[in-house]
Design a protein around this motif. Structure first.
Motif, mmCIF file in Angstrom:
data_model
loop_
_atom_site.group_PDB
_atom_site.id
_atom_site.type_symbol
_atom_site.label_atom_id
_atom_site.label_comp_id
_atom_site.label_asym_id
_atom_site.label_seq_id
_atom_site.Cartn_x
_atom_site.Cartn_y
_atom_site.Cartn_z
ATOM 1 N N LEU A 120 0.871 -1.227 0.013
ATOM 2 C CA LEU A 120 -0.158 0.191 0.007
ATOM 3 C C LEU A 120 0.878 1.186 0.110
ATOM 4 O O LEU A 120 0.554 2.240 -0.522
ATOM 5 N N ALA A 121 2.071 1.175 0.687
ATOM 6 C CA ALA A 121 2.971 2.341 0.730
ATOM 7 C C ALA A 121 3.513 2.648 -0.636
ATOM 8 O O ALA A 121 3.692 3.574 -1.143
ATOM 9 N N GLN A 122 3.960 1.340 -1.265
ATOM 10 C CA GLN A 122 4.546 1.575 -2.517
ATOM 11 C C GLN A 122 3.607 2.058 -3.573
ATOM 12 O O GLN A 122 4.037 2.806 -4.426
ATOM 13 N N SER A 123 2.287 1.695 -3.481
ATOM 14 C CA SER A 123 1.403 2.164 -4.226
ATOM 15 C C SER A 123 1.103 3.672 -4.267
ATOM 16 O O SER A 123 1.084 4.201 -5.280
ATOM 17 N N PHE A 124 1.062 4.277 -3.024
ATOM 18 C CA PHE A 124 1.088 5.607 -2.772
ATOM 19 C C PHE A 124 2.496 6.326 -3.448
ATOM 20 O O PHE A 124 2.032 7.478 -4.100
ATOM 21 N N LEU A 125 3.510 5.944 -3.196
ATOM 22 C CA LEU A 125 4.628 6.595 -3.592
ATOM 23 C C LEU A 125 4.691 6.519 -5.050
ATOM 24 O O LEU A 125 5.375 7.159 -5.680
ATOM 25 N N LEU A 126 3.984 5.696 -5.840
ATOM 26 C CA LEU A 126 3.933 5.714 -7.311
ATOM 27 C C LEU A 126 2.835 6.493 -7.759
ATOM 28 O O LEU A 126 2.540 6.504 -8.978
ATOM 29 N N GLY A 127 2.321 7.041 -6.753
ATOM 30 C CA GLY A 127 1.090 8.099 -7.316
ATOM 31 C C GLY A 127 -0.227 7.287 -7.570
ATOM 32 O O GLY A 127 -1.059 7.838 -8.408
ATOM 33 N N ASN A 128 -0.404 6.084 -7.254
ATOM 34 C CA ASN A 128 -1.692 5.450 -7.323
ATOM 35 C C ASN A 128 -2.655 5.573 -6.285
ATOM 36 O O ASN A 128 -3.564 4.623 -6.284
ATOM 37 N N SER A 129 -2.586 6.157 -5.302
ATOM 38 C CA SER A 129 -3.481 6.188 -4.204
ATOM 39 C C SER A 129 -4.157 7.835 -4.117
ATOM 40 O O SER A 129 -3.309 8.815 -4.625
ATOM 41 N N PRO A 130 -4.983 7.732 -3.504
ATOM 42 C CA PRO A 130 -5.783 9.139 -3.163
ATOM 43 C C PRO A 130 -4.686 10.162 -2.229
ATOM 44 O O PRO A 130 -3.676 9.498 -1.595
ATOM 45 N N PRO A 131 -5.020 11.649 -2.429
ATOM 46 C CA PRO A 131 -4.101 12.173 -1.365
ATOM 47 C C PRO A 131 -4.288 11.934 -0.202
ATOM 48 O O PRO A 131 -5.481 11.265 0.582
ATOM 49 N N ARG A 132 -3.457 12.190 0.740
ATOM 50 C CA ARG A 132 -3.757 11.884 2.280
ATOM 51 C C ARG A 132 -3.035 13.111 3.048
ATOM 52 O O ARG A 132 -2.567 14.236 2.737
ATOM 53 N N TYR A 133 -3.918 13.278 4.433
ATOM 54 C CA TYR A 133 -3.955 14.307 5.035
ATOM 55 C C TYR A 133 -3.473 14.079 6.407
ATOM 56 O O TYR A 133 -3.618 12.759 6.841
ATOM 57 N N VAL A 134 -2.854 14.956 7.189
ATOM 58 C CA VAL A 134 -2.670 14.743 8.656
ATOM 59 C C VAL A 134 -2.766 15.807 9.305
ATOM 60 O O VAL A 134 -2.900 16.948 8.967
ATOM 61 N N MET A 135 -3.019 15.648 10.767
ATOM 62 C CA MET A 135 -3.203 16.743 11.645
ATOM 63 C C MET A 135 -2.124 16.832 12.605
ATOM 64 O O MET A 135 -1.955 15.808 13.186
ATOM 65 N N ILE A 136 -1.343 17.785 12.896
ATOM 66 C CA ILE A 136 -0.126 18.122 13.620
ATOM 67 C C ILE A 136 -0.766 18.122 14.953
ATOM 68 O O ILE A 136 -1.441 18.775 15.499
ATOM 69 N N VAL A 137 -0.188 17.168 15.846
ATOM 70 C CA VAL A 137 -0.629 17.027 17.403
ATOM 71 C C VAL A 137 0.531 17.657 18.241
ATOM 72 O O VAL A 137 0.476 17.880 19.484
ATOM 73 N N LYS A 138 1.884 17.554 17.830
ATOM 74 C CA LYS A 138 2.960 17.788 18.468
ATOM 75 C C LYS A 138 3.811 18.535 17.505
ATOM 76 O O LYS A 138 4.451 17.763 16.769
ATOM 77 N N GLU A 139 4.184 19.760 17.909
ATOM 78 C CA GLU A 139 5.183 20.388 16.959
ATOM 79 C C GLU A 139 6.765 19.879 17.312
ATOM 80 O O GLU A 139 6.717 19.375 18.341
#
Length: 206
Positions: free
Chosen positions: A23-42
């Protein structure tokens, strides 16, 4: 979240194949939807750490809103300011290299929502004894539709897939710690060699 991740160590294609899940490889190849995160600790600023390798802690967000549960809470687009609803994976907070976060998007979540998400996570890990009431979710704008248990097999499979995907973020952090160890090891060797040289010069001079 950028699909071109950075790391202090360079990996060959074959090494990447072994290090990252499918699944990680698929994302790195641009074959997955965009991902988002929320920063909880700077990141904690440290003069001994290069700015590009600073570590932040983030909660993963998913666009796969069909997997809403008592641990995966829906954040409506009207709250996030994005063009889609997101699923906040309250159970899934991990360290990432700051350089692998692309850019701020949407609106900053209110402190009340931020605290609520972290409280749900703390309840999951037994750090607090009581979970905020469902009515609180409704007040914050979350929806309480189909809030099934995270123990549901469908949700469990989703969690496993998300953990596998998070290799995208976890592998560069592991590489960074390996990089740090190599620097410390090299520094120790150099210091030992320098001390040995000084001892030899001292013996010759004596």
């Amino acid at each position: 979240m950028n699909c071109f991740v950075r790391s202090p160590l360079d990996f060959l294609s074959k090494e990447q194949h072994n290090l990252y899940s499918y699944l990680a490889q698929s994302f790195l190849l641009g074959n997955s939807p965009p991902r988002y995160v929320m920063i909880v600790k700077e990141p904690e600023l440290n003069e001994n750490i290069e700015e590009e390798w600073l570590i932040v802690y983030v909660m993963l967000l998913s666009v796969e809103t069909d997997f809403i549960s008592n641990l995966d809470l829906l954040i409506p687009a009207k709250i996030s300011g994005l063009d889609r609803d997101l699923l906040a994976e309250t159970w899934h907070i991990i360290p990432v290299l700051a350089c692998n976060l692309l850019q701020p998007v949407g609106k900053r979540l209110s402190r009340q929502i931020y605290d609520y998400l972290l409280t749900v996570r703390d309840y999951h890990y037994g750090l607090v004894s009581q979970l905020p009431a469902i009515t609180e979710i409704q007040k914050l704008g979350f929806t309480d539709e189909n809030l099934c248990s995270a123990n549901n097999p469908k949700i469990q499979n989703f969690h496993k897939a998300e953990q596998a995907w998070s290799d995208v973020l976890a592998v560069p952090v592991a590489a960074y710690y390996t990089y740090l160890k190599s620097i410390k090891f090299t520094t120790a060797i150099l210091n030992e060699a320098l001390q040995l040289e000084q001892d030899l010069q001292s013996d010759i001079g004596g």
